[in-house]
Design a protein around this motif. Sequence first.
Motif, PDB file in Angstrom:
ATOM      1  N   GLY A  26      14.664   3.583  -1.114  1.00 29.72           N
ATOM      2  CA  GLY A  26      14.842   2.608  -1.567  1.00 29.72           C
ATOM      3  C   GLY A  26      15.042   1.593  -0.286  1.00 29.72           C
ATOM      4  N   ALA A  27      15.156   2.147   0.970  1.00 29.57           N
ATOM      5  CA  ALA A  27      15.142   1.660   2.149  1.00 29.57           C
ATOM      6  C   ALA A  27      13.949   1.168   2.809  1.00 29.57           C
ATOM      7  N   VAL A  28      12.905   1.661   2.475  1.00 23.89           N
ATOM      8  CA  VAL A  28      11.853   1.110   3.102  1.00 23.89           C
ATOM      9  C   VAL A  28      10.961   0.255   2.291  1.00 23.89           C
ATOM     10  N   ALA A  29      10.670  -0.995   2.582  1.00 22.56           N
ATOM     11  CA  ALA A  29      10.032  -1.960   1.839  1.00 22.56           C
ATOM     12  C   ALA A  29       8.786  -2.524   2.665  1.00 22.56           C
ATOM     13  N   LEU A  30       8.759  -2.837   3.937  1.00 20.62           N
ATOM     14  CA  LEU A  30       7.609  -3.530   4.304  1.00 20.62           C
ATOM     15  C   LEU A  30       6.595  -2.414   4.523  1.00 20.62           C
ATOM     16  N   ALA A  31       5.435  -2.744   4.476  1.00 22.66           N
ATOM     17  CA  ALA A  31       4.288  -2.177   4.862  1.00 22.66           C
ATOM     18  C   ALA A  31       3.113  -2.965   5.743  1.00 22.66           C
ATOM     19  N   PRO A  32       3.171  -2.858   7.159  1.00 26.16           N
ATOM     20  CA  PRO A  32       2.343  -3.849   7.702  1.00 26.16           C
ATOM     21  C   PRO A  32       0.736  -3.871   7.482  1.00 26.16           C
ATOM     22  N   ALA A  33       0.230  -4.946   7.643  1.00 25.78           N
ATOM     23  CA  ALA A  33      -1.032  -5.129   7.351  1.00 25.78           C
ATOM     24  C   ALA A  33      -1.274  -5.071   5.610  1.00 25.78           C
ATOM     25  N   LEU A  34      -0.228  -5.355   4.842  1.00 23.27           N
ATOM     26  CA  LEU A  34      -0.508  -5.201   3.677  1.00 23.27           C
ATOM     27  C   LEU A  34      -0.895  -6.495   2.735  1.00 23.27           C
ATOM     28  N   ALA A  35      -1.747  -6.325   1.969  1.00 23.01           N
ATOM     29  CA  ALA A  35      -2.198  -7.553   1.404  1.00 23.01           C
ATOM     30  C   ALA A  35      -1.109  -8.169   0.518  1.00 23.01           C
ATOM     31  N   CYS A  36      -0.662  -7.275  -0.399  1.00 21.45           N
ATOM     32  CA  CYS A  36       0.517  -7.726  -1.190  1.00 21.45           C
ATOM     33  C   CYS A  36       1.608  -7.080  -1.156  1.00 21.45           C
ATOM     34  N   ALA A  37       2.841  -7.492  -1.414  1.00 21.91           N
ATOM     35  CA  ALA A  37       4.246  -6.631  -1.540  1.00 21.91           C
ATOM     36  C   ALA A  37       4.386  -5.668  -2.596  1.00 21.91           C
ATOM     37  N   GLU A  38       3.518  -5.708  -3.546  1.00 22.08           N
ATOM     38  CA  GLU A  38       3.656  -4.623  -4.400  1.00 22.08           C
ATOM     39  C   GLU A  38       3.170  -3.011  -3.859  1.00 22.08           C
ATOM     40  N   GLU A  39       2.310  -3.350  -2.828  1.00 23.41           N
ATOM     41  CA  GLU A  39       1.901  -1.930  -2.321  1.00 23.41           C
ATOM     42  C   GLU A  39       2.828  -1.465  -1.222  1.00 23.41           C
ATOM     43  N   ALA A  40       3.900  -2.082  -1.112  1.00 20.77           N
ATOM     44  CA  ALA A  40       4.823  -1.946  -0.028  1.00 20.77           C
ATOM     45  C   ALA A  40       5.831  -0.745  -0.581  1.00 20.77           C
ATOM     46  N   GLU A  41       4.971   0.399  -0.737  1.00 18.95           N
ATOM     47  CA  GLU A  41       5.616   1.477  -1.488  1.00 18.95           C
ATOM     48  C   GLU A  41       6.657   2.258  -0.400  1.00 18.95           C
ATOM     49  N   PRO A  42       7.777   2.470  -0.910  1.00 23.53           N
ATOM     50  CA  PRO A  42       9.045   3.318  -0.030  1.00 23.53           C
ATOM     51  C   PRO A  42       8.327   4.470   0.255  1.00 23.53           C
ATOM     52  N   GLY A  43       8.391   4.692   2.036  1.00 21.95           N
ATOM     53  CA  GLY A  43       7.933   5.785   2.541  1.00 21.95           C
ATOM     54  C   GLY A  43       6.601   5.802   2.579  1.00 21.95           C
ATOM     55  N   ARG A  44       5.765   4.694   2.389  1.00 23.91           N
ATOM     56  CA  ARG A  44       4.357   4.736   2.321  1.00 23.91           C
ATOM     57  C   ARG A  44       3.744   4.931   3.519  1.00 23.91           C
ATOM     58  N   PRO A  45       2.799   5.974   3.725  1.00 22.05           N
ATOM     59  CA  PRO A  45       2.425   6.337   4.884  1.00 22.05           C
ATOM     60  C   PRO A  45       1.522   5.085   5.634  1.00 22.05           C
ATOM     61  N   LEU A  46       1.516   5.110   6.910  1.00 22.36           N
ATOM     62  CA  LEU A  46       0.604   4.113   7.597  1.00 22.36           C
ATOM     63  C   LEU A  46      -0.865   4.628   8.034  1.00 22.36           C
ATOM     64  N   GLU A  47      -1.702   4.044   7.530  1.00 21.01           N
ATOM     65  CA  GLU A  47      -3.295   4.540   7.467  1.00 21.01           C
ATOM     66  C   GLU A  47      -3.904   3.790   9.273  1.00 21.01           C
ATOM     67  N   GLY A  48      -4.689   4.583   9.389  1.00 22.98           N
ATOM     68  CA  GLY A  48      -5.393   4.149  10.703  1.00 22.98           C
ATOM     69  C   GLY A  48      -4.616   3.883  12.023  1.00 22.98           C
ATOM     70  N   VAL A  49      -3.749   4.928  12.102  1.00 21.31           N
ATOM     71  CA  VAL A  49      -2.923   5.039  13.393  1.00 21.31           C
ATOM     72  C   VAL A  49      -3.743   5.633  14.271  1.00 21.31           C
ATOM     73  N   LYS A  50      -3.775   5.004  15.565  1.00 17.55           N
ATOM     74  CA  LYS A  50      -4.536   5.861  16.701  1.00 17.55           C
ATOM     75  C   LYS A  50      -3.273   6.493  17.818  1.00 17.55           C
ATOM     76  N   PRO A  51      -3.411   7.657  18.088  1.00 21.19           N
ATOM     77  CA  PRO A  51      -2.928   8.014  19.409  1.00 21.19           C
ATOM     78  C   PRO A  51      -2.646   7.045  20.551  1.00 21.19           C
ATOM     79  N   GLY A  52      -1.556   6.624  20.828  1.00 20.15           N
ATOM     80  CA  GLY A  52      -1.406   5.933  21.984  1.00 20.15           C
ATOM     81  C   GLY A  52      -0.982   6.629  23.318  1.00 20.15           C
ATOM     82  N   PRO A  53      -0.954   5.778  24.417  1.00 22.11           N
ATOM     83  CA  PRO A  53      -0.743   6.397  25.632  1.00 22.11           C
ATOM     84  C   PRO A  53       0.631   6.785  26.053  1.00 22.11           C
TER      85      PRO A  53
END
Length: 313
Positions: free
Chosen positions: A32-59
């Motif tokens: 219930g605590a997780v709402a936002l999903a960055p780069a989401l087109a619509c809020a409905e997709e902002a599923e709780p605990g949603r995995p973030l896709e396309g994340v690259k390892p940074g320095p």
Amino acid sequence: MRLPAEPASSEITDPQLYLRRREFLSRTALAGAVALAPALACAEEAEPGRPLEGVKPGPYGTDEKRTPFEDAASYNNFYEFGTDKSDPARHAHRLQTSPWDVEIAGEVAKPGKVGIEDLLRPHPLEERVYRLRCVEAWSMVIPWIGIPLGNVLKRFEPTSNAKYVAFQTLYDPDQMPGQRRAVLDWPYVEGLRIDEAMHPLTILAVGMYGQVMPNQNGAPLRLVVPWKYGFKSIKSIVRIELTRTQPPTSWNVSAPREYGFYSNVNPAVDHPRWSQKRERRIGEFRRRETLPFNGYAEQVASLYQGMDLRANF
Ligand SMILES: Nc1nc2c(c(=O)[nH]1)N[C@H]1C(S)=C(S)[C@@H](COP(=O)(O)O)O[C@H]1N2
Ligand SMILES: [Mo]
């Protein structure tokens, strides 16, 4: 963090014992605590605990053992939801993280208010495994997901007068019940010098452990400045202002003798009420030596060349 009148929680309760003693928050509470999903087109997709896709390892990532997610998401400082370490995980689900606007103001050629999706969109998400060292002498190793703050600021075109960056957390006592008590001057504010803000180590984080940021960790958008004490890493940011003069910071206003503007992790300068020489890594028993700049000296020590770090604590 703690106020002058409070005892050190790290002195009275070992974080590990504390964590074991309490039952870990239910998956539903966390969900219930997780709402936002960055780069989401619509809020409905902002599923709780949603995995973030396309994340690259940074320095700059450390390969030290990561703190278990359950610890990082249940042992928190977020005074807007209470002063106990377990309060944020219990109460932060009340925070509505979508829609979420961030205002960029002050010494920039292009000020404005932008939705978080627009703030994030041009920037690829990176994972940065950083140590975060709390001023209370405990630390964690967390795989943050975010974007370099400097890249975001550049898009708003800072003027040559921009010497500092001021950050502000949401003020809304209905959603943040801790703000009904005057434990701090609300809203929570923090600040960085412009070169600290532009340093590539400094990120705006929107997730951790491959997932959308849990609310208790500062959703939807928080700062992570790994060479400074944890309180500089301000959560749930709604305003970023570039300024000519050094901005006030909540903990410095609250207890100026104890918390300075810079607050670089420094084992050589004790807090007036306790030592900063060692720290307890959450999940470990034996204390370890605290490293200058939290182990990031190679990257950031040059920012402070010629400065008296005892006076500028
Ligand atoms: N708005 C806000 N940001 C905050 C705090 C807070 O109380 N309010 N606590 C700070 C402190 S003292 C620490 S140690 C870190 C903790 O981050 P974490 O809970 O994700 O580990 O958040 C920092 N950011
Ligand atoms: Mo902290």
